[in-house]
Scaffold this motif. Sequence first.
Motif, PDB file in Angstrom:
ATOM      1  N   VAL A  78       0.864  -1.176   0.000  1.00 41.99           N
ATOM      2  CA  VAL A  78       0.000   0.000   0.000  1.00 41.99           C
ATOM      3  C   VAL A  78       0.899   1.225   0.000  1.00 41.99           C
ATOM      4  O   VAL A  78       1.721   1.390   0.887  1.00 41.99           O
ATOM      5  CB  VAL A  78      -0.917   0.028   1.242  1.00 41.99           C
ATOM      6  CG1 VAL A  78      -1.840   1.231   1.194  1.00 41.99           C
ATOM      7  CG2 VAL A  78      -1.716  -1.259   1.332  1.00 41.99           C
ATOM      8  N   ASP A 117       6.622  12.875  -2.158  1.00 44.08           N
ATOM      9  CA  ASP A 117       7.933  13.349  -1.746  1.00 44.08           C
ATOM     10  C   ASP A 117       8.997  12.960  -2.761  1.00 44.08           C
ATOM     11  O   ASP A 117       9.990  13.658  -2.937  1.00 44.08           O
ATOM     12  CB  ASP A 117       8.279  12.766  -0.367  1.00 44.08           C
ATOM     13  CG  ASP A 117       9.486  13.470   0.228  1.00 44.08           C
ATOM     14  OD1 ASP A 117       9.480  14.716   0.235  1.00 44.08           O
ATOM     15  OD2 ASP A 117      10.434  12.762   0.620  1.00 44.08           O
ATOM     16  N   ARG A 127       8.121  15.229  -6.218  1.00 42.80           N
ATOM     17  CA  ARG A 127       7.897  16.672  -6.109  1.00 42.80           C
ATOM     18  C   ARG A 127       8.937  17.459  -6.911  1.00 42.80           C
ATOM     19  O   ARG A 127       8.591  18.243  -7.791  1.00 42.80           O
ATOM     20  CB  ARG A 127       7.982  17.032  -4.620  1.00 42.80           C
ATOM     21  CG  ARG A 127       7.459  18.338  -4.198  1.00 42.80           C
ATOM     22  CD  ARG A 127       7.348  18.355  -2.674  1.00 42.80           C
ATOM     23  NE  ARG A 127       8.573  17.892  -2.029  1.00 42.80           N
ATOM     24  CZ  ARG A 127       9.603  18.696  -1.693  1.00 42.80           C
ATOM     25  NH1 ARG A 127       9.529  19.972  -1.946  1.00 42.80           N
ATOM     26  NH2 ARG A 127      10.679  18.193  -1.111  1.00 42.80           N
ATOM     27  N   LEU A 168       9.005  16.744 -10.679  1.00 41.82           N
ATOM     28  CA  LEU A 168       7.872  17.385 -11.347  1.00 41.82           C
ATOM     29  C   LEU A 168       8.185  18.845 -11.638  1.00 41.82           C
ATOM     30  O   LEU A 168       7.890  19.366 -12.726  1.00 41.82           O
ATOM     31  CB  LEU A 168       6.626  17.275 -10.462  1.00 41.82           C
ATOM     32  CG  LEU A 168       5.347  17.848 -11.066  1.00 41.82           C
ATOM     33  CD1 LEU A 168       4.950  17.055 -12.304  1.00 41.82           C
ATOM     34  CD2 LEU A 168       4.211  17.849 -10.058  1.00 41.82           C
ATOM     35  N   LEU A 169       8.828  19.482 -10.667  1.00 42.68           N
ATOM     36  CA  LEU A 169       9.218  20.882 -10.853  1.00 42.68           C
ATOM     37  C   LEU A 169      10.165  21.018 -12.047  1.00 42.68           C
ATOM     38  O   LEU A 169      10.001  21.893 -12.893  1.00 42.68           O
ATOM     39  CB  LEU A 169       9.899  21.367  -9.565  1.00 42.68           C
ATOM     40  CG  LEU A 169      10.233  22.849  -9.475  1.00 42.68           C
ATOM     41  CD1 LEU A 169       8.957  23.657  -9.402  1.00 42.68           C
ATOM     42  CD2 LEU A 169      11.091  23.115  -8.241  1.00 42.68           C
ATOM     43  N   LEU A 184       8.289  20.438 -15.315  1.00 39.04           N
ATOM     44  CA  LEU A 184       7.473  21.609 -15.666  1.00 39.04           C
ATOM     45  C   LEU A 184       8.360  22.725 -16.187  1.00 39.04           C
ATOM     46  O   LEU A 184       8.001  23.420 -17.144  1.00 39.04           O
ATOM     47  CB  LEU A 184       6.679  22.082 -14.447  1.00 39.04           C
ATOM     48  CG  LEU A 184       5.425  21.271 -14.129  1.00 39.04           C
ATOM     49  CD1 LEU A 184       4.889  21.639 -12.759  1.00 39.04           C
ATOM     50  CD2 LEU A 184       4.352  21.509 -15.196  1.00 39.04           C
ATOM     51  N   ALA A 185       9.527  22.891 -15.575  1.00 36.93           N
ATOM     52  CA  ALA A 185      10.438  23.948 -16.015  1.00 36.93           C
ATOM     53  C   ALA A 185      10.860  23.708 -17.455  1.00 36.93           C
ATOM     54  O   ALA A 185      10.857  24.632 -18.290  1.00 36.93           O
ATOM     55  CB  ALA A 185      11.652  24.010 -15.100  1.00 36.93           C
ATOM     56  N   LEU A 209       7.266  17.157 -21.159  1.00 36.69           N
ATOM     57  CA  LEU A 209       6.921  17.113 -19.740  1.00 36.69           C
ATOM     58  C   LEU A 209       7.116  15.698 -19.190  1.00 36.69           C
ATOM     59  O   LEU A 209       7.800  15.491 -18.177  1.00 36.69           O
ATOM     60  CB  LEU A 209       5.450  17.538 -19.595  1.00 36.69           C
ATOM     61  CG  LEU A 209       4.901  17.761 -18.199  1.00 36.69           C
ATOM     62  CD1 LEU A 209       5.600  18.938 -17.556  1.00 36.69           C
ATOM     63  CD2 LEU A 209       3.400  18.022 -18.260  1.00 36.69           C
ATOM     64  N   ARG A 260       9.586  24.885   0.768  1.00 34.88           N
ATOM     65  CA  ARG A 260       8.471  24.152   0.171  1.00 34.88           C
ATOM     66  C   ARG A 260       7.445  25.102  -0.428  1.00 34.88           C
ATOM     67  O   ARG A 260       6.915  24.854  -1.513  1.00 34.88           O
ATOM     68  CB  ARG A 260       7.805  23.265   1.219  1.00 34.88           C
ATOM     69  CG  ARG A 260       8.675  22.097   1.615  1.00 34.88           C
ATOM     70  CD  ARG A 260       7.825  20.882   1.910  1.00 34.88           C
ATOM     71  NE  ARG A 260       8.699  19.711   2.000  1.00 34.88           N
ATOM     72  CZ  ARG A 260       8.289  18.469   1.826  1.00 34.88           C
ATOM     73  NH1 ARG A 260       7.030  18.223   1.537  1.00 34.88           N
ATOM     74  NH2 ARG A 260       9.132  17.467   1.915  1.00 34.88           N
ATOM     75  N   ALA A 300       8.771  26.489  -3.628  1.00 29.74           N
ATOM     76  CA  ALA A 300       8.717  25.445  -4.662  1.00 29.74           C
ATOM     77  C   ALA A 300       7.302  25.296  -5.197  1.00 29.74           C
ATOM     78  O   ALA A 300       7.085  25.177  -6.403  1.00 29.74           O
ATOM     79  CB  ALA A 300       9.220  24.120  -4.109  1.00 29.74           C
ATOM     80  N   THR A 344       6.106  25.828  -8.979  1.00 26.00           N
ATOM     81  CA  THR A 344       5.425  24.732  -9.684  1.00 26.00           C
ATOM     82  C   THR A 344       4.146  25.239 -10.345  1.00 26.00           C
ATOM     83  O   THR A 344       3.887  24.964 -11.514  1.00 26.00           O
ATOM     84  CB  THR A 344       5.082  23.598  -8.694  1.00 26.00           C
ATOM     85  OG1 THR A 344       6.258  23.245  -7.981  1.00 26.00           O
ATOM     86  CG2 THR A 344       4.533  22.386  -9.424  1.00 26.00           C
ATOM     87  N   LEU A 389       4.922  27.537 -13.350  1.00 26.46           N
ATOM     88  CA  LEU A 389       5.395  26.776 -14.516  1.00 26.46           C
ATOM     89  C   LEU A 389       4.241  25.996 -15.138  1.00 26.46           C
ATOM     90  O   LEU A 389       4.073  25.967 -16.360  1.00 26.46           O
ATOM     91  CB  LEU A 389       6.515  25.826 -14.103  1.00 26.46           C
ATOM     92  CG  LEU A 389       7.836  26.507 -13.737  1.00 26.46           C
ATOM     93  CD1 LEU A 389       8.814  25.467 -13.188  1.00 26.46           C
ATOM     94  CD2 LEU A 389       8.442  27.209 -14.932  1.00 26.46           C
ATOM     95  N   ALA A 390       3.427  25.373 -14.262  1.00 27.69           N
ATOM     96  CA  ALA A 390       2.284  24.617 -14.784  1.00 27.69           C
ATOM     97  C   ALA A 390       1.371  25.544 -15.564  1.00 27.69           C
ATOM     98  O   ALA A 390       0.839  25.176 -16.618  1.00 27.69           O
ATOM     99  CB  ALA A 390       1.528  23.950 -13.634  1.00 27.69           C
ATOM    100  N   VAL A 447       2.760  26.049 -18.996  1.00 28.73           N
ATOM    101  CA  VAL A 447       2.585  24.856 -19.836  1.00 28.73           C
ATOM    102  C   VAL A 447       1.132  24.755 -20.313  1.00 28.73           C
ATOM    103  O   VAL A 447       0.863  24.534 -21.484  1.00 28.73           O
ATOM    104  CB  VAL A 447       2.999  23.592 -19.062  1.00 28.73           C
ATOM    105  CG1 VAL A 447       2.639  22.342 -19.846  1.00 28.73           C
ATOM    106  CG2 VAL A 447       4.498  23.622 -18.776  1.00 28.73           C
ATOM    107  N   ASN A 450      -9.716  -3.826   2.249  1.00 26.22           N
ATOM    108  CA  ASN A 450      -8.743  -2.846   2.708  1.00 26.22           C
ATOM    109  C   ASN A 450      -9.335  -1.450   2.853  1.00 26.22           C
ATOM    110  O   ASN A 450      -9.053  -0.740   3.796  1.00 26.22           O
ATOM    111  CB  ASN A 450      -7.604  -2.774   1.703  1.00 26.22           C
ATOM    112  CG  ASN A 450      -6.288  -3.054   2.378  1.00 26.22           C
ATOM    113  OD1 ASN A 450      -6.179  -4.054   3.072  1.00 26.22           O
ATOM    114  ND2 ASN A 450      -5.343  -2.174   2.207  1.00 26.22           N
TER     115      ASN A 450
END
Lengths: 674, 131
Positions: free
Chosen positions: A435, A443, A446, A449-450, A453-454, A474, B7, B10, B14, B17-18, B21, B128
């Motif tokens: 699971v 984590d 992250r 992905l940045l 995207l850049a 991408l 964070r 960042a 993000t 940038l998104a 795009v 589950n």
Amino acid sequence: MIGWFGLGAIGIALGGALLLIWRGAPALIGRESVPVGRLRVPVLALLGGAIAAMVAIEFGLLTDDFSLAYVANNHRIGTPLTFTIASGWAALEGSIVLWGLVLAVFTFTVFRQAEGAESDDLAVGALAVLGMISVFFFGLMATVANPFEVCVQAGDVGCQAAGWAPWSVAHAPLNGRGANPLLQNHILMAIHPPMLYVGYVGLSVPFAFAIASLGGVHRGSAWLIRTRRWTLTAWSFLTTGIVLGAWWSYAVLGWGGYWAWDPVENASFIPWLLATAFIHSAVVQARRGVLQAWNYVLVIGTFAATILGTFLTRSGVIASVHSFTQSAIGPALLGFLAIVLVGSLVLFTMRLHLVASAPRLDSLVSREGMFLLNNLLLAVFAFVVLVGTLFPLLVEAFQGSTVGVGRPFFDRWAVPLSFALILAMGIGPVTPYRVARPVVVWDRIRIPLLLALASAALLVLFITRNGHMIVMTLLSTFVIAVIVHHLWQLADRQARSRSGTRRHAVLRLAQGDPGYWGGQIAHIGIAVLALGIAASANLVTSSTIGLAPGESARFAGYELVYQAPFTRQEPNRTVIGALIEVRRDGERIAVLEPRLNQYTGSLTAIQTPAIHSTFMGDLYISPTRLDASGVTADVWAYPMQWMIWLGGLLAAAGAGFSLLAIRRSRDSQVLTRA
Amino acid sequence: MPERMKRAIASVITVVLAGIVVWGLVIGEPSEQDRVQALGSRIRCPVCQGESIADSPSTYARDILTFVEEKVGEGWTDEEIVSYLEQRFAGIRLDPAFSGTTLLLWLLPIVALAGGAALAVRRTNRSNGIR
């Protein structure tokens, strides 16, 4: 003389294969145990016969022995050595001999691996199954695809009529017909088919073990763990073979592309997709015990796809459904395919209740779930290609009308399926088993992905707003970034806990689990390949130029100057070409020689493109007309075409790296760590 | 800089940038030339072996492509152009129509995809989720 020898060799191989079945059968059906040593003689007979048959063909070719119909029809005096040797598998009968040889070599390696053990009924059963496959292929050689037919009526060049029997009185022509000029035009044609064959035939090993496992009721995953090395080897060769085939199509055919969703290409792509699925689902079974029944189905399907591929490429059915019965090899392959499918599936159904009922997945949000998604997408992809390839044939056969199923149909499916697959390829390998808590996955993706995207944003702002290109950039950069980032995180942690540099930690990680990291290398390769395909499809520019000597034309930032025509006499061909100077910003960067190659004994000239490759892209010039008044040529500019070749070969190399895991641990725990 | 700040920054980057795009994807309307290419790849070159008029260098293919270019310029829709050509040359579509026998060709993969997905979900332990 050589005909007697060759047919005798085929007879010995056939005898070996039959004896292999006879001796191995009790273990295959699970009745009694058979010592591995009892198979030594038949395996060696099979191997020896296969080698001798191949040698006999090559001997006939190298000595210009036109009393053999095969040599008379596929060779002529003066063909360069490489192409003479390659003629040994360039036509139907020879290619079956090569197939048989590769199969015999794989059979031998299976035998060698099992030889040490006192009793190994799984391997004995598998060898019996390989014997059955061998009987079919050597049977073909002894009957409808006899490479040692004697030429009984000579033509002006080549052979008019051939007799099956080696005692027929030979009437050898003075010279042969020569190989198909297209196959002589590039060295890749000598390498590409053997690569594909190793790929195709290697997949019979996991199939044989699967059948032996079902037949002799060997529970568990031994069949799949033990055959990992053959599966990976086969996949690696199949990948290389397909990439080289595409490269050949690009560098030789001069149509400005490398992949046309041609049935012959599809024939190799379907087994590749299924083998890729199998490589992945085998990992989950070995590790978590799930998908046991599915893996049997998948490996049977993969093997059947290799036979179907051979049928499609070798029976003439592609040119027209009505031509394929002209040679008996088409119906023979189709019959074999039917036997394989029906026989395996009946056996599978009979033994299904004995296949361990797999534990259910704990959650779809897990590594297992991602593997499942991967398998679903790859299987559907294979199904789409299969349906698209067979549909026109079936419609023509049953309705008599022609339906075109071409690039648009395949692309419409291939593009979204590839997007989904590559996305899964990015997330899957960093998703925990059982699971997966979303926060753990987040984590790990992250920062990648940045970065992804850049790079996509840079593409939008500075290069193109083509939708496919944006999405593919991408996804591809995401995949690569996730892998590099994950390796970096692990290395960082290791370097901190155990003293040592990060570089050492990276090496230690890669060596510690080559199965996993080999897979990641392959993933990077596929990401690069996919990006290359997208760039080549979406950012290409093309045009047609017509130039008289001395004239110049502008195209895609280049200046093309037609200097002069030239003619060159080579041993097996006449080359008529154009010297075209390529300038960029007024400076000369290359002189290209697009050509028309006129092969001796062939009517039409082969247009042969000239390609100027750089990091930024390829300039591709393919002549369509060349005479005193000037040259007409189609020109293409492909951005970063090298990514396709490099990516494909990197993927194959990744599988090779994974093989290291197997050599080290001697098969035992190979998969469990992957 | 504290981890939380990092964070947050960042996340902002993000999102920005998104945005770029997505903007690129939205404004990336196909140009007329893109449309001609896309249409060209859907039409079989009548004198070639399974090549589209966009791929084939033959004069005949070029002529049809020029015709397509004209009609795109005149504002015909894709479907109008394809069906006009289909009346002239039978079996010219490389892109099988979504009707008749070829409907099967389009539906089979969809059925396979749906069936496979359903099977995968059914084989998953649902207890589950409840627990």
